[in-house]
Design a protein around this motif. Structure first.
Motif, PDB file in Angstrom:
ATOM      1  N   TRP A  78      15.886  -2.362  -5.036  1.00 49.83           N
ATOM      2  CA  TRP A  78      14.686  -3.188  -4.929  1.00 49.83           C
ATOM      3  C   TRP A  78      14.868  -4.404  -5.829  1.00 49.83           C
ATOM      4  O   TRP A  78      15.047  -4.269  -7.032  1.00 49.83           O
ATOM      5  CB  TRP A  78      13.448  -2.413  -5.354  1.00 49.83           C
ATOM      6  CG  TRP A  78      13.054  -1.328  -4.380  1.00 49.83           C
ATOM      7  CD1 TRP A  78      13.505  -0.059  -4.357  1.00 49.83           C
ATOM      8  CD2 TRP A  78      12.135  -1.458  -3.308  1.00 49.83           C
ATOM      9  NE1 TRP A  78      12.927   0.638  -3.328  1.00 49.83           N
ATOM     10  CE2 TRP A  78      12.068  -0.201  -2.660  1.00 49.83           C
ATOM     11  CE3 TRP A  78      11.341  -2.504  -2.808  1.00 49.83           C
ATOM     12  CZ2 TRP A  78      11.257   0.040  -1.550  1.00 49.83           C
ATOM     13  CZ3 TRP A  78      10.526  -2.261  -1.716  1.00 49.83           C
ATOM     14  CH2 TRP A  78      10.490  -1.010  -1.095  1.00 49.83           C
ATOM     15  N   VAL A 117       6.592  -4.889  -2.256  1.00 48.44           N
ATOM     16  CA  VAL A 117       5.646  -4.114  -3.057  1.00 48.44           C
ATOM     17  C   VAL A 117       5.428  -4.838  -4.371  1.00 48.44           C
ATOM     18  O   VAL A 117       6.394  -5.241  -5.029  1.00 48.44           O
ATOM     19  CB  VAL A 117       6.177  -2.689  -3.336  1.00 48.44           C
ATOM     20  CG1 VAL A 117       5.226  -1.952  -4.288  1.00 48.44           C
ATOM     21  CG2 VAL A 117       6.334  -1.910  -2.032  1.00 48.44           C
ATOM     22  N   THR A 156       4.261   4.028   4.252  1.00 48.27           N
ATOM     23  CA  THR A 156       5.673   4.424   4.209  1.00 48.27           C
ATOM     24  C   THR A 156       6.439   3.586   3.198  1.00 48.27           C
ATOM     25  O   THR A 156       7.283   4.096   2.451  1.00 48.27           O
ATOM     26  CB  THR A 156       6.303   4.279   5.604  1.00 48.27           C
ATOM     27  OG1 THR A 156       5.600   5.112   6.536  1.00 48.27           O
ATOM     28  CG2 THR A 156       7.772   4.683   5.583  1.00 48.27           C
ATOM     29  N   THR A 157       6.138   2.290   3.151  1.00 47.56           N
ATOM     30  CA  THR A 157       6.784   1.406   2.175  1.00 47.56           C
ATOM     31  C   THR A 157       6.469   1.840   0.748  1.00 47.56           C
ATOM     32  O   THR A 157       7.348   1.896  -0.112  1.00 47.56           O
ATOM     33  CB  THR A 157       6.323  -0.045   2.398  1.00 47.56           C
ATOM     34  OG1 THR A 157       6.742  -0.479   3.695  1.00 47.56           O
ATOM     35  CG2 THR A 157       6.903  -0.976   1.349  1.00 47.56           C
ATOM     36  N   THR A 205       0.778  -3.265  -1.380  1.00 50.47           N
ATOM     37  CA  THR A 205       1.527  -3.871  -0.282  1.00 50.47           C
ATOM     38  C   THR A 205       0.564  -4.186   0.851  1.00 50.47           C
ATOM     39  O   THR A 205      -0.432  -3.479   1.058  1.00 50.47           O
ATOM     40  CB  THR A 205       2.648  -2.947   0.220  1.00 50.47           C
ATOM     41  OG1 THR A 205       3.496  -3.671   1.120  1.00 50.47           O
ATOM     42  CG2 THR A 205       2.113  -1.721   0.923  1.00 50.47           C
ATOM     43  N   THR A 213      11.242  -6.502  -3.553  1.00 44.42           N
ATOM     44  CA  THR A 213      11.547  -6.633  -2.127  1.00 44.42           C
ATOM     45  C   THR A 213      12.789  -5.811  -1.787  1.00 44.42           C
ATOM     46  O   THR A 213      13.697  -5.644  -2.601  1.00 44.42           O
ATOM     47  CB  THR A 213      11.795  -8.101  -1.738  1.00 44.42           C
ATOM     48  OG1 THR A 213      12.946  -8.586  -2.450  1.00 44.42           O
ATOM     49  CG2 THR A 213      10.586  -8.966  -2.069  1.00 44.42           C
ATOM     50  N   GLU A 231      10.478  -5.306   3.351  1.00 46.84           N
ATOM     51  CA  GLU A 231       9.450  -4.585   2.601  1.00 46.84           C
ATOM     52  C   GLU A 231       9.155  -5.291   1.280  1.00 46.84           C
ATOM     53  O   GLU A 231      10.071  -5.724   0.573  1.00 46.84           O
ATOM     54  CB  GLU A 231       9.902  -3.146   2.329  1.00 46.84           C
ATOM     55  CG  GLU A 231      10.073  -2.322   3.583  1.00 46.84           C
ATOM     56  CD  GLU A 231      10.601  -0.937   3.278  1.00 46.84           C
ATOM     57  OE1 GLU A 231      10.013   0.039   3.770  1.00 46.84           O
ATOM     58  OE2 GLU A 231      11.607  -0.831   2.545  1.00 46.84           O
ATOM     59  N   ARG A 245       8.432   5.020  -0.212  1.00 52.15           N
ATOM     60  CA  ARG A 245       9.836   4.770  -0.534  1.00 52.15           C
ATOM     61  C   ARG A 245       9.984   4.147  -1.921  1.00 52.15           C
ATOM     62  O   ARG A 245      10.851   4.540  -2.701  1.00 52.15           O
ATOM     63  CB  ARG A 245      10.450   3.838   0.509  1.00 52.15           C
ATOM     64  CG  ARG A 245      10.619   4.462   1.890  1.00 52.15           C
ATOM     65  CD  ARG A 245      11.039   3.425   2.900  1.00 52.15           C
ATOM     66  NE  ARG A 245      11.222   4.017   4.230  1.00 52.15           N
ATOM     67  CZ  ARG A 245      11.324   3.308   5.344  1.00 52.15           C
ATOM     68  NH1 ARG A 245      11.264   1.969   5.286  1.00 52.15           N
ATOM     69  NH2 ARG A 245      11.481   3.906   6.511  1.00 52.15           N
TER      70      ARG A 245
END
Length: 519
Positions: free
Chosen positions: A353, A384, A497-498, A486, A378, A382, A501
């Motif tokens: 990430w 967050v 889901t993001t 997010t 990122t 994705e 993870r």
């Protein structure tokens, strides 16, 4: 109805040792009340601020309630002295336990809870020093102070909805077209919001207080007191319904130019309530009375509170505040504590990430945090945003969980009710999840978790109680919040889901950076 009239009180004072017992009992009661004001000074300061708040007018009658409660104690001095008896150890234990509970609530920033507790502690101390029968006489005078506390705010949403629906009915009676949308009343000429301040809570509290005071002054039977309270509360609520309706109708007939709409409707409400109150007193005079005599408490006429009993009651009442103040003297070394905050700012996430400065409009608000970090991560498409706030110690106004602490930030929009969600990984097993909906239609998913002295919590109440308990017995535990955000690109399931993870990969390290001390 029966009462200890002036002649009976004079006879009591004239009895051998009666005058001394009368003045001694009053002195004990006054001394314990003054001590309560002194040792529970954080609650007193918070109440004084509430009663003097220029914008929050619901409890501006607080000082008057305090004066009336004191007068009720003085008024009952003869009955208190007549009922005074042997000290009651069980009330001594209740005062001590309640005092410690107050300290926990204060340390935890649970304002309404410590407001609720301290009058109960005071009453327990009075009953312990003067005996249970005297405590019975003092119950209502002490409890009267609750009419000046924000424990009534839980009724605001119910009163708001009741006011909205009542005005819908009243508008139909005069053929005024209205459209109801949540707490908004729309008429062709404009819109009115039935906000929290328009719920009529202030009139309800005052109405209940007046009805309770009237029943106590007249020494009414329980049945008559309950009738007075029901009548006073109902008439106060109806008064607010009429107030709101008159203002809306004035806007309707004046095309929103009436004085009540443009300038001031607050004072108008109290003028209207004064007429309603006059009607209340007229009806109250005609309420039926069961005629059942009120039983006078039987104690030990001429008895005095022992010095040991009074001293023990005073110590029991002050136990919690003394523990709380002592724990503040054991604060951790400033440099060692500040290092925890630096660690939170220097956190570097898992390599997969990529970290960058956050540029979005999501900025949680946690006033007084000793350290904060806001970083965007990122991985492909994705994104967050992770936020951490660390408190080396908490106090009123700088709390992990409080009215001003907002995980959604200070922007427009609303946070839907949170729910607990389980996640995989080493720790923690659950987080709080809530969907945020912006005024412009945007949506986002927020996960957050609290941490106190290395222990994760998905319950804000449990986190604050844990902090409150352990802050009493030594140094204040480091506490923190970790929040993940997010955007929902049409489907919050993909956003969830993001977050899952990212949480599995980075949440343990975020907890450690924010002060986590576990394995």
């Amino acid at each position: 109805m029966t009462a200890l009239d002036p002649a009976r009180e004079a006879g009591f004072a004239a009895a051998p040792g009666g005058a001394a017992a009368l003045h001694g009992t009053l002195l004990v009661a006054a001394g314990l009340i003054v001590l309560a004001v002194a040792v529970f000074w954080p609650s007193m300061l918070a109440l004084a601020e509430l009663w003097s708040h220029p914008d929050r007018r619901t409890y501006q009658h607080g000082y008057l309630i305090a004066v009336l409660a004191s007068w009720l104690v003085y008024r009952e001095r003869g009955r208190i002295a007549a009922a005074a008896g042997a000290a009651a150890p069980r009330f001594l234990a209740a005062a001590a336990v309640g005092s410690v509970a107050w300290a926990v609530a204060w340390n935890a920033g649970l304002q309404v809870v410590h407001f609720l507790i301290w009058p109960a502690v005071l009453w327990s101390a009075l009953a312990a020093a003067l005996g249970p029968q005297a405590g019975r006489v003092l119950l209502l005078p002490v409890a009267f102070i609750y009419f000046a506390m924000p424990v009534w705010d839980v009724l605001t949403p119910v009163l708001q909805l009741a006011t909205v629906h009542a005005n819908q009915v009243l508008a139909a009676l005069v053929n005024m077209p209205v459209i109801i949308e949540d707490t908004y009343v729309h008429i062709p000429q404009g819109s009115f919001e039935i906000a929290g301040g328009c719920s009529g809570l202030n009139y309800l509290i005052v109405g209940l207080a007046i009805a309770t005071l009237l029943g106590e002054v007249n020494r009414d039977t329980l049945r008559r007191r309950l009738l007075l309270i029901a009548l006073g509360g109902a008439m106060a609520i109806v008064s607010n319904w009429l107030r709101v309706f008159i203002i809306i109708y004035a806007g309707h007939v004046s095309d929103m130019t009436h004085y009540l709409v443009r300038v001031d409707h607050y004072n108008f409400g109290w003028v209207l309530y004064a007429f309603v109150l006059a009607g209340f007193f007229l009806i109250a005079r005609r309420l039926p009375d069961s005629g059942e005599p009120q039983e006078e408490p039987a104690g030990n006429p001429g008895g005095r509170a022992g010095v040991v009993a009074v001293g023990a009651a005073a110590v029991a009442m002050a136990l919690g505040p003394l523990l709380s103040q002592a724990s503040m003297l054991l604060a951790r070394d400033a440099e060692a504590r500040a290092a925890i905050g630096v660690q939170a700012l220097d956190f570097d996430p898992d390599d997969e990430w990529l970290a960058m400065p956050a540029i979005g409009d999501w900025v949680p608000v946690f006033p007084g945090a000793d350290a904060e970090s806001l970083v965007e991560f990122t991985r492909g498409e994705e994104r967050v945003t992770a936020y951490t706030a660390t408190y080396l110690s908490q106090a009123q106004g700088r709390e992990l969980v409080g009215h001003e602490s907002r995980v959604q930030g200070a922007g427009q929009g609303r946070l839907l009710p949170a729910q607990r969600r389980g996640i995989e990984g080493d720790l923690p097993s659950r987080v709080l999840e809530a969907e945020w909906r912006g005024a412009g239609g945007g949506r986002a998913l927020i996960w957050w978790i609290y941490q106190v002295d290395g222990r994760p919590f998905a319950s804000p109440l449990a986190a604050q109680l844990w902090y409150g308990v352990f802050a009493l017995w030594g140094t204040a535990p480091v506490s923190s919040v970790i929040a993940l955000h997010t955007s929902c690109a049409g489907d919050c399931d993909l956003a969830r889901t993001t977050l899952e993870r990212f949480a599995v990969a980075a949440l343990p390290r975020l907890l450690a950076a924010a002060g986590y001390a576990g394995g």
